[in-house]
Design an enzyme around this catalytic site. Structure first.
Site, PDB file in Angstrom:
ATOM      1  N   ASP A 116      31.826  41.025  50.106  1.00 28.03           N
ATOM      2  CA  ASP A 116      30.792  41.916  49.608  1.00 28.03           C
ATOM      3  C   ASP A 116      30.850  43.190  50.471  1.00 28.03           C
ATOM      4  O   ASP A 116      31.454  43.191  51.555  1.00 28.03           O
ATOM      5  CB  ASP A 116      29.426  41.226  49.755  1.00 28.03           C
ATOM      6  CG  ASP A 116      28.280  42.170  49.511  1.00 28.03           C
ATOM      7  OD1 ASP A 116      28.289  42.858  48.476  1.00 28.03           O
ATOM      8  OD2 ASP A 116      27.364  42.225  50.370  1.00 28.03           O
ATOM      9  N   ASP A 145      27.937  46.098  50.643  1.00 22.39           N
ATOM     10  CA  ASP A 145      26.660  46.542  51.221  1.00 22.39           C
ATOM     11  C   ASP A 145      25.998  45.417  52.006  1.00 22.39           C
ATOM     12  O   ASP A 145      25.724  44.343  51.467  1.00 22.39           O
ATOM     13  CB  ASP A 145      25.729  47.040  50.114  1.00 22.39           C
ATOM     14  CG  ASP A 145      26.257  48.317  49.496  1.00 22.39           C
ATOM     15  OD1 ASP A 145      26.511  49.265  50.251  1.00 22.39           O
ATOM     16  OD2 ASP A 145      26.442  48.350  48.261  1.00 22.39           O
TER      17      ASP A 145
END
Ligand code: XBP
Ligand code: MG
Length: 229
Positions: free
Chosen positions: A10, A12
């Site tokens: 991922d 953020d």
């Protein structure tokens, strides 16, 4: 080692603590449009339940019982928000979260593939890798699955399934690295094992559906990931 062939990150909150820059970029665009929205850290923490910037703005509008800005205006504002975010990130100040760079290097050295599965846009991913490592996202990652490439954002599995399809791997041969409950749900629904490093904005969430929860990646090894059940 095992059949571990890829790490899927991922972006953020996982590669770096980026959500504060997103928050500031949203607020800058609201002000530029003369809109009386200003998301505090507390507001934004709650709003992160909705993934995707456009979707988050629409959810906020609807929760306020307002009809404006309309969806087309929100789409334009979101493009401006991306520009504002890219400028903020390029301005410096962000670092990779602890252990991220060394785990990526260890994976590379062991011949694993590196991938991205994110809700944010390719432009934002590229801005971040340039700020963190001075290199384009496509140089740092073999596969990037991002933003509006999929119809349904996290917690739907689509973005992880797209990353796996591009890697040409079954979920058993990869591990997802996440920071949020929406990300965990997405990765688990795609059949992946998930490690969570909670971020500033997600530390209060329930991450019990993850296979491993650690404060950061410093003590995480490839063998440890391969052995995760
Ligand atoms: C992060 C997000 C993103 C960013 C904003 O989720 O929800 O929406 O907050 O990005 P994840 P955009 O880390 O699970 O991918 O405004 O570019 O959509
Ligand atoms: Mg995240």
């Amino acid at each position: 080692m095992t059949s571990l062939r890829a790490l899927i990150f991922d972006v953020d909150g996982t590669l770096a603590e980026t959500e504060e820059a997103h928050r500031q970029a949203f607020n800058a665009v609201f002000a530029a449009h003369g809109l009386a929205w200003n998301w505090s850290v507390e507001d934004y923490t709650a709003l992160l339940r909705v993934t995707g910037g456009k979707e988050r703005m629409k959810a906020h509008r609807d929760a306020c019982g307002e009809s404006l800005p309309d969806d087309a205006t929100i789409a334009r504002m979101h493009a401006e928000k991306t520009d504002a975010y890219v400028a903020l990130v390029a301005g410096g100040g962000l670092q990779p979260r602890a252990g991220v760079a060394s785990l990526m290097q260890a994976a590379r050295d062991a011949g694993l593939k590196l991938a991205i599965a994110t809700t944010t846009s390719p432009a934002n991913v590229d801005a971040l890798t340039r700020a963190l490592w001075g290199r384009a996202a496509t140089e740092m990652f073999d596969v990037i699955a991002a933003g509006d490439e999929v119809a349904a954002k996290k917690p739907a599995p689509d973005v992880y399934l797209l990353a796996l399809q591009r890697l040409g791997l079954p979920p058993e041969q990869a591990i997802a690295l996440e920071d949020s409950v929406n990300g965990v749900r997405s990765a688990r629904a795609a059949g992946l094992r998930v490690v969570v490093t909670p971020s500033i904005f997600t530390v209060h969430e329930d991450h019990s559906a993850a296979n491993l929860v650690v404060p950061d990646l410093t003590a995480v090894t490839l063998q440890g990931l391969a052995d995760l059940t």
